[in-house]
Design a protein around this motif. Structure first.
Motif, mmCIF file in Angstrom:
data_model
loop_
_atom_site.group_PDB
_atom_site.id
_atom_site.type_symbol
_atom_site.label_atom_id
_atom_site.label_comp_id
_atom_site.label_asym_id
_atom_site.label_seq_id
_atom_site.Cartn_x
_atom_site.Cartn_y
_atom_site.Cartn_z
ATOM 1 N N GLY A 172 74.059 -56.367 -8.574
ATOM 2 C CA GLY A 172 74.881 -55.262 -9.043
ATOM 3 C C GLY A 172 74.134 -54.356 -9.997
ATOM 4 N N THR A 173 74.861 -53.776 -10.926
ATOM 5 C CA THR A 173 74.319 -52.816 -11.894
ATOM 6 C C THR A 173 74.171 -53.466 -13.257
ATOM 7 N N LEU A 174 73.006 -53.297 -13.846
ATOM 8 C CA LEU A 174 72.734 -53.833 -15.183
ATOM 9 C C LEU A 174 72.687 -52.686 -16.184
ATOM 10 N N SER A 175 73.483 -52.795 -17.245
ATOM 11 C CA SER A 175 73.465 -51.822 -18.335
ATOM 12 C C SER A 175 72.865 -52.474 -19.577
ATOM 13 N N LEU A 176 71.841 -51.841 -20.140
ATOM 14 C CA LEU A 176 71.237 -52.302 -21.385
ATOM 15 C C LEU A 176 71.630 -51.317 -22.482
ATOM 16 N N ILE A 177 72.265 -51.819 -23.521
ATOM 17 C CA ILE A 177 72.767 -50.960 -24.590
ATOM 18 C C ILE A 177 71.975 -51.255 -25.851
ATOM 19 N N GLY A 178 71.142 -50.299 -26.253
ATOM 20 C CA GLY A 178 70.311 -50.463 -27.433
ATOM 21 C C GLY A 178 71.030 -50.041 -28.693
ATOM 22 N N THR A 179 70.275 -49.975 -29.775
ATOM 23 C CA THR A 179 70.837 -49.560 -31.055
ATOM 24 C C THR A 179 69.753 -48.903 -31.886
ATOM 25 N N SER A 180 70.143 -48.118 -32.868
ATOM 26 C CA SER A 180 69.188 -47.583 -33.823
ATOM 27 C C SER A 180 69.570 -48.058 -35.216
ATOM 28 N N VAL A 181 68.574 -48.339 -36.025
ATOM 29 C CA VAL A 181 68.786 -48.883 -37.364
ATOM 30 C C VAL A 181 68.019 -48.039 -38.373
ATOM 31 N N THR A 182 68.678 -47.698 -39.471
ATOM 32 C CA THR A 182 68.029 -47.003 -40.570
ATOM 33 C C THR A 182 68.050 -47.903 -41.799
ATOM 34 N N VAL A 183 66.897 -48.173 -42.354
ATOM 35 C CA VAL A 183 66.773 -49.024 -43.529
ATOM 36 C C VAL A 183 66.352 -48.154 -44.701
ATOM 37 N N THR A 184 67.139 -48.149 -45.756
ATOM 38 C CA THR A 184 66.838 -47.352 -46.947
ATOM 39 C C THR A 184 66.877 -48.238 -48.180
ATOM 40 N N PRO A 185 66.109 -47.891 -49.224
ATOM 41 C CA PRO A 185 66.121 -48.718 -50.446
ATOM 42 C C PRO A 185 67.465 -48.628 -51.145
#
Length: 208
Positions: A172-185
């Motif tokens: 079938g169909t494979l969906s890959l769902i990524g993410t973005s991360v911001t790290v701040t002090p």
């Protein structure tokens, strides 16, 4: 990516014949350390089956603000026996974890009762280590099974607890769902809860 030796699940067999189905894996940001290291967790689902059987995937972390600041990526399986990380190829440099293979092991269930992990459960967690005080933004995406090992025909496999039928994303169909991360002090003295709140996620869908 360098080639790897083919690995098969202990429970490998022919997946059941079925019409095209939808499978998905996605990332969710987790904790962050005062040094800027952070985690992302992997979850999975499908519109067939009831439980996880196994899978193979890697991870790519791209530093968005400049040169790559990732120094290491490690994996920790979140599932209990009889599931196991069969192979962990480890960190390959350049922000890429070259892949893990996890699956249901034959044998432990002969000794004690086994509970299948339902779809949507935590599969495991990647820990991304970065250069000290490398506060930056990162785009994080999963790599499919054939990128882990060209001999691997699929990324995610499920089964039905009652019938024992199996399905994988090659059907079938494979969906890959990524993410973005911001790290701040964070200001000195603020707790880890605030540090965790600094993680900003953005899901993107990739049809494979």
């Amino acid at each position: 990516m360098k080639p790897h030796t083919a690995v098969m699940f202990a429970s490998t067999g022919l997946a059941s014949t079925a019409i095209a189905q939808d499978f998905s894996l996605w990332l969710e940001p987790g904790s962050i350390s005062p040094m800027g290291n952070f985690t992302v967790s992997v979850y999975a689902d499908a519109d067939v089956g009831t439980s996880y059987l196994g899978g193979a995937f890697g991870l790519e972390v791209v530093t968005l603000g400049g040169p790559n600041t990732v120094t290491n990526i490690t994996w920790d399986l979140g599932l209990e026996l009889p599931y196991s990380t069969i192979t962990d190829y480890g960190y390959g440099g350049g922000g890429v974890h070259t892949g893990v293979v996890f699956g249901w092991l034959i044998g432990p269930c002969d000794v004690f009762p086994c509970t299948p992990a339902p779809l949507g459960s935590l599969v495991g967690t990647f820990t991304i280590e970065v250069e000290p005080d490398a506060f930056d933004s990162y785009q994080i995406d999963l790599l499919i099974g054939t990128e882990v090992d060209p001999a691997f025909p699929y990324t995610f496999e499920v089964w039905d607890d009652a019938s024992g039928q199996m399905w994988n994303d090659s059907q079938g169909t494979l969906s890959l769902i990524g993410t973005s991360v911001t790290v701040t002090p964070a200001p000195a003295g603020l707790g880890s809860l605030l540090l965790c709140g600094l993680l900003a996620s953005r899901r993107t869908r990739k049809e494979v």
